[in-house]
Structure formats: structure tokens, C-alpha cells
Design a protein around this motif. Sequence first.
Motif, PDB file in Angstrom:
ATOM      1  N   PHE A 166     -69.682  24.076  25.415  1.00 40.63           N
ATOM      2  CA  PHE A 166     -69.281  23.652  24.077  1.00 40.63           C
ATOM      3  C   PHE A 166     -70.520  23.363  23.236  1.00 40.63           C
ATOM      4  CE2 PHE A 166     -68.076  20.742  20.761  1.00 40.63           C
ATOM      5  CZ  PHE A 166     -66.817  21.154  20.358  1.00 40.63           C
ATOM      6  N   HIS A 167     -71.456  22.598  23.793  1.00 40.71           N
ATOM      7  CA  HIS A 167     -72.681  22.250  23.059  1.00 40.71           C
ATOM      8  C   HIS A 167     -73.496  23.490  22.710  1.00 40.71           C
ATOM      9  CE1 HIS A 167     -72.239  17.945  23.225  1.00 40.71           C
ATOM     10  NE2 HIS A 167     -72.137  17.944  24.536  1.00 40.71           N
ATOM     11  N   GLN A 168     -73.525  24.470  23.596  1.00 47.81           N
ATOM     12  CA  GLN A 168     -74.255  25.699  23.307  1.00 47.81           C
ATOM     13  C   GLN A 168     -73.610  26.484  22.178  1.00 47.81           C
ATOM     14  OE1 GLN A 168     -74.470  27.794  27.026  1.00 47.81           O
ATOM     15  NE2 GLN A 168     -75.930  26.352  27.909  1.00 47.81           N
ATOM     16  N   ARG A 169     -72.289  26.520  22.157  1.00 46.68           N
ATOM     17  CA  ARG A 169     -71.570  27.306  21.135  1.00 46.68           C
ATOM     18  C   ARG A 169     -71.498  26.573  19.809  1.00 46.68           C
ATOM     19  NH1 ARG A 169     -67.400  31.331  21.233  1.00 46.68           N
ATOM     20  NH2 ARG A 169     -67.205  31.950  19.069  1.00 46.68           N
ATOM     21  N   TYR A 170     -71.246  25.272  19.830  1.00 46.78           N
ATOM     22  CA  TYR A 170     -71.101  24.461  18.611  1.00 46.78           C
ATOM     23  C   TYR A 170     -72.096  23.301  18.648  1.00 46.78           C
ATOM     24  CZ  TYR A 170     -66.818  27.104  17.874  1.00 46.78           C
ATOM     25  OH  TYR A 170     -65.924  28.121  17.669  1.00 46.78           O
TER      26      TYR A 170
END
Length: 97
Positions: free
Chosen positions: A54-58
Motif C-alpha cells: 500500500f505504501h509503495q503504491r500510495y
Amino acid sequence: MRKFVIAPFVIAIALALGACNQAAPQTSNPVAGFVTDMHSFDAFIATHPTPDQFHQRYPDVQLVLPGTMTTMEVRANNSRYFAELDKEGRITGGRFG
């Protein structure tokens, strides 16, 4: 009389081809800013990502996991996501707030 050793060769090919059918991990570019494309966001959440994914994408969206303390401010710009996790720690849903 010839003896053919086909079985090990066939097994090796089958294993190699079987490995090709496994889903490759999705690699996508990070989405800068807050969530504006809800269709893409919902499709991403449907893959049950890990918090790290999630952190990588957003990277600009604050991910709030169960048990995390946050401020009580109300955000209307989809910049903070309160995630629901399964027992393996993957995101299964949630809400913006």
C-alpha cells in the motif's frame, strides 16, 4: 534396442511451464497525491495488498492500521485510509476518513 529417457525430460518441462502460470507480483508506479481514481483504488484493495505494498503504491496516503492512534480531524480529500486487515495482515477493505 533403444531406451528413451523421456520421463525426466517431460517432468522438467512440465515443472518449468507450470511455474510460468503463477501470477507475477504486480509492479506498478506509485500514485502521487491523494486518491482520486476510486475504481483503480478499489481494484488495488481487491488484491489484498500488504501495508508495505500500500505504501509503495500510495505513498502520500496515510494508512491507519487497526490499533493505531490518530487525530480526530475529518479529511474529505481521500488522504487517510483506515484499513481492515485479515489474520495474515493483508488489507481487505476499509474507509477514508
